[in-house]
Design a protein around this motif. Structure first.
Motif, PDB file in Angstrom:
ATOM      1  N   ALA A 223     -13.285 -11.173 -17.923  1.00 10.59           N
ATOM      2  CA  ALA A 223     -13.452 -12.258 -16.954  1.00 10.59           C
ATOM      3  C   ALA A 223     -14.516 -11.865 -15.926  1.00 10.59           C
ATOM      4  N   VAL A 224     -15.400 -12.792 -15.601  1.00 12.89           N
ATOM      5  CA  VAL A 224     -16.447 -12.556 -14.609  1.00 12.89           C
ATOM      6  C   VAL A 224     -16.066 -13.281 -13.321  1.00 12.89           C
ATOM      7  N   LEU A 225     -15.943 -12.516 -12.240  1.00 15.37           N
ATOM      8  CA  LEU A 225     -15.568 -13.070 -10.940  1.00 15.37           C
ATOM      9  C   LEU A 225     -16.736 -12.878  -9.984  1.00 15.37           C
ATOM     10  N   LYS A 226     -16.954 -13.861  -9.129  1.00 15.40           N
ATOM     11  CA  LYS A 226     -18.092 -13.776  -8.205  1.00 15.40           C
ATOM     12  C   LYS A 226     -17.698 -14.280  -6.832  1.00 15.40           C
ATOM     13  N   ALA A 227     -18.509 -13.917  -5.857  1.00 11.65           N
ATOM     14  CA  ALA A 227     -18.300 -14.393  -4.490  1.00 11.65           C
ATOM     15  C   ALA A 227     -18.263 -15.908  -4.481  1.00 11.65           C
ATOM     16  N   GLY A 228     -17.273 -16.457  -3.797  1.00  9.21           N
ATOM     17  CA  GLY A 228     -17.087 -17.901  -3.766  1.00  9.21           C
ATOM     18  C   GLY A 228     -15.978 -18.378  -4.671  1.00  9.21           C
ATOM     19  N   ASP A 229     -15.582 -17.544  -5.655  1.00 12.19           N
ATOM     20  CA  ASP A 229     -14.450 -17.880  -6.517  1.00 12.19           C
ATOM     21  C   ASP A 229     -13.135 -17.644  -5.769  1.00 12.19           C
ATOM     22  N   PRO A 230     -12.033 -18.259  -6.195  1.00 12.90           N
ATOM     23  CA  PRO A 230     -10.732 -18.034  -5.548  1.00 12.90           C
ATOM     24  C   PRO A 230     -10.145 -16.679  -5.969  1.00 12.90           C
ATOM     25  N   VAL A 231     -10.658 -15.615  -5.374  1.00 12.86           N
ATOM     26  CA  VAL A 231     -10.265 -14.251  -5.731  1.00 12.86           C
ATOM     27  C   VAL A 231      -9.437 -13.634  -4.603  1.00 12.86           C
ATOM     28  N   ILE A 232      -8.246 -13.183  -4.956  1.00  8.54           N
ATOM     29  CA  ILE A 232      -7.378 -12.463  -4.025  1.00  8.54           C
ATOM     30  C   ILE A 232      -7.555 -10.976  -4.288  1.00  8.54           C
ATOM     31  N   THR A 233      -7.735 -10.195  -3.248  1.00  8.27           N
ATOM     32  CA  THR A 233      -7.890  -8.751  -3.411  1.00  8.27           C
ATOM     33  C   THR A 233      -6.794  -8.002  -2.662  1.00  8.27           C
ATOM     34  N   TYR A 234      -6.415  -6.878  -3.235  1.00 10.72           N
ATOM     35  CA  TYR A 234      -5.416  -5.987  -2.626  1.00 10.72           C
ATOM     36  C   TYR A 234      -5.893  -4.562  -2.897  1.00 10.72           C
ATOM     37  N   VAL A 235      -5.962  -3.742  -1.844  1.00 11.72           N
ATOM     38  CA  VAL A 235      -6.471  -2.378  -1.978  1.00 11.72           C
ATOM     39  C   VAL A 235      -5.560  -1.408  -1.242  1.00 11.72           C
ATOM     40  N   ALA A 236      -5.234  -0.302  -1.888  1.00  7.37           N
ATOM     41  CA  ALA A 236      -4.519   0.793  -1.245  1.00  7.37           C
ATOM     42  C   ALA A 236      -4.876   2.079  -1.983  1.00  7.37           C
ATOM     43  N   ARG A 237      -4.773   3.208  -1.304  1.00  9.59           N
ATOM     44  CA  ARG A 237      -5.037   4.471  -1.996  1.00  9.59           C
ATOM     45  C   ARG A 237      -4.117   4.601  -3.194  1.00  9.59           C
ATOM     46  N   ASN A 238      -2.825   4.305  -2.951  1.00  9.76           N
ATOM     47  CA  ASN A 238      -1.848   4.252  -4.035  1.00  9.76           C
ATOM     48  C   ASN A 238      -0.997   3.011  -3.865  1.00  9.76           C
ATOM     49  N   LEU A 239      -0.563   2.444  -4.971  1.00 11.91           N
ATOM     50  CA  LEU A 239       0.239   1.219  -4.951  1.00 11.91           C
ATOM     51  C   LEU A 239       1.682   1.608  -4.679  1.00 11.91           C
ATOM     52  N   GLU A 240       2.177   1.324  -3.465  1.00 10.01           N
ATOM     53  CA  GLU A 240       3.488   1.809  -3.053  1.00 10.01           C
ATOM     54  C   GLU A 240       4.033   0.960  -1.909  1.00 10.01           C
ATOM     55  N   PRO A 241       5.353   1.038  -1.647  1.00  2.00           N
ATOM     56  CA  PRO A 241       5.960   0.189  -0.630  1.00  2.00           C
ATOM     57  C   PRO A 241       5.391   0.366   0.773  1.00  2.00           C
ATOM     58  N   TYR A 242       4.968   1.587   1.154  1.00  2.00           N
ATOM     59  CA  TYR A 242       4.420   1.772   2.505  1.00  2.00           C
ATOM     60  C   TYR A 242       3.279   0.807   2.785  1.00  2.00           C
ATOM     61  N   ARG A 243       2.541   0.428   1.747  1.00  2.00           N
ATOM     62  CA  ARG A 243       1.454  -0.529   1.902  1.00  2.00           C
ATOM     63  C   ARG A 243       1.843  -1.898   1.349  1.00  2.00           C
ATOM     64  N   GLY A 244       3.156  -2.175   1.366  1.00  2.00           N
ATOM     65  CA  GLY A 244       3.646  -3.510   1.050  1.00  2.00           C
ATOM     66  C   GLY A 244       3.422  -3.970  -0.372  1.00  2.00           C
ATOM     67  N   PHE A 245       3.196  -3.026  -1.294  1.00  2.35           N
ATOM     68  CA  PHE A 245       2.891  -3.414  -2.670  1.00  2.35           C
ATOM     69  C   PHE A 245       4.035  -4.189  -3.305  1.00  2.35           C
ATOM     70  N   HIS A 246       5.279  -3.785  -3.016  1.00  3.82           N
ATOM     71  CA  HIS A 246       6.419  -4.471  -3.623  1.00  3.82           C
ATOM     72  C   HIS A 246       6.509  -5.920  -3.149  1.00  3.82           C
ATOM     73  N   HIS A 247       6.212  -6.157  -1.870  1.00  2.00           N
ATOM     74  CA  HIS A 247       6.251  -7.535  -1.353  1.00  2.00           C
ATOM     75  C   HIS A 247       5.109  -8.368  -1.936  1.00  2.00           C
ATOM     76  N   PHE A 248       3.945  -7.762  -2.048  1.00  2.01           N
ATOM     77  CA  PHE A 248       2.808  -8.476  -2.614  1.00  2.01           C
ATOM     78  C   PHE A 248       3.079  -8.892  -4.054  1.00  2.01           C
TER      79      PHE A 248
END
Length: 418
Positions: A223-248
């Motif tokens: 899939a090709v995604l570009k600026a202006g598309d409906p893109v949701i981003t989530y970033v963390a060093r590690n995917l874990e509850p301290y950074r709300g990953f479970h809620h997301f």
């Protein structure tokens, strides 16, 4: 000017100041880090920086009381670094200033070796827990421990962090001055030492973090995604509850159901930086995919793992809505970098985020435990008219100007040079 910079994961938060100071005529910059530290090869190669790596002479004893394992590790690190410092002293090296992250014990004996050096500590964190000890409370105005009802606190937890804080108290007592990235992080430290701590973020590269309306990326599934598309981003060093990953992850199926064409790009590793690992030997990514995976559209959900910095920046540039969720804890560089890139940030309504994001102005805040609010605000944000999104992006970029490299450099210099 002789400067000694110590960080277990050198250069850590000191990358920018080390680079600047190492380029100054007449300055000698020496770094110390563990054997696994990434270092700064570009400076080491041309001789502008000397990095000395250390390794503790043994591991923490498996029979050590678990409250004291961190302290034993700190003593072992401090001992190893002290031996290096004594060798440097014997060769005639005497630093004017020592800048260090003391969280792993490296500077426990630094003043014993160089009593006349100015010791400046990076005070990133001091542990706190709810004062009543009656378990988790989502209204707890303090910090990470005692915040999430999903992970009940025990008396053992409280006793353990009290022992952990012994190291931080020694560090506060030993240093001549200290610096903390945010007002809220400073406020976690004991009142008796607050006068020692200056608030200044180490700085992010505002010039290197800009919107790019031509940005585009190809996902692992093509899939090709570009600026202006409906893109949701989530970033963390590690995917874990301290950074709300479970809620997301719990909110994501409903977000996809509400918005039929949105894609989600998730960046982060599978290790545990903070808190507990899930039961059963799984990663938090695997755990949450087991819980909600059947309700996700895999063609619109893209896990990239850890990525090179250039790819990470491109992820931010294609974002229409950047979700940053965190316990009351250390504020991530990634949120500030997302704002500098012009992302429309949806952040958790927790103290460290409120210090930077003004709800409805420079971003949008959501209560961490209210999935309906996260779902609604995410869908609203990716559906904003271009003009409204641009206004939010510009406000986001404007808010982080005080987190630029120039501000950070100035603060570190004033503090270190006295």
């Amino acid at each position: 000017m002789r400067v000694l910079v110590i960080h277990q994961n050198f250069p850590g938060q000191f990358r920018h100041v080390v680079k600047a100071w190492s380029q100054r005529p007449g300055w000698q910059v020496l770094g110390i880090g563990q054997a696994t530290a990434p270092g700064m090869p570009e400076l080491e190669r041309d001789g502008r920086l000397t990095l000395i790596r250390y390794k503790p002479h043994r591991e923490v004893s498996p029979t050590q009381h678990h409250y004291l394992r961190r302290m034993e590790e700190a003593v072992l690190n401090g001992q190893a670094v002290a031996r290096l410092l004594l060798k440097l002293k014997a060769k005639g090296f005497s630093p004017d200033v020592i800048l260090a992250h003391p969280g792993w014990g490296e500077t426990l004996n630094a003043k014993d070796v160089f009593p006349n050096a100015r010791l400046v500590h990076f005070c990133e964190w001091f542990y706190n827990a709810p004062p009543d000890g009656n378990g988790m409370d989502p209204n707890w105005a303090g910090a990470d421990i005692g915040f999430d009802p999903e992970f009940p606190v025990t008396f053992d937890d409280r006793a353990r962090i009290r022992a952990w804080n012994a190291l931080h108290l020694l560090n506060l007592e030993n240093c001549d001055a200290a610096i903390s990235p945010t007002q809220w992080q400073k406020a976690q430290h004991p009142k008796a030492y607050l006068d020692k701590i200056t608030v200044a973020h180490e700085g992010i590269d505002l010039e290197g973090l800009r919107p790019d309306p031509e940005a585009r990326m190809t996902m692992p599934n093509g899939a090709v995604l570009k600026a202006g598309d409906p893109v949701i981003t989530y970033v963390a060093r590690n995917l874990e509850p301290y950074r709300g990953f479970h809620h997301f992850m719990r909110a994501l199926p409903s977000i996809q159901k509400e918005h039929k064409t949105c894609h989600t790009v998730i960046v982060g590793g599978d290790e545990v930086s903070y808190g507990r690992a899930p039961k059963g030997g799984k990663t938090w990514r695997e755990t949450m995919l087991e819980e909600v995976g059947g309700r996700l559209d895999p063609s619109r959900t893209h896990f990239l793992g850890r990525v090179p910095y250039a790819i990470y920046k491109r992820v931010l540039q294609i974002s229409a809505a950047h979700v940053y969720l965190t316990y009351p804890f250390v504020l991530s560089w990634s949120m500030l970098e997302a704002m500098a890139t012009g992302c429309a940030v949806i952040g958790s309504d927790t103290a460290p985020v409120r210090e930077v994001v003004e709800d409805g102005v420079s971003g949008r805040l959501v209560r961490l435990y209210e999935s309906d609010q996260l779902i609604r605000r995410t869908v609203e944000t990716i559906g904003l008219p271009q003009g409204d999104r641009q206004e939010l992006r510009e406000a986001s970029r404007g808010r982080v100007t005080t987190f630029g490299l120039a501000h950070g450099m100035e603060a570190f210099e004033v503090l270190c040079l006295g």
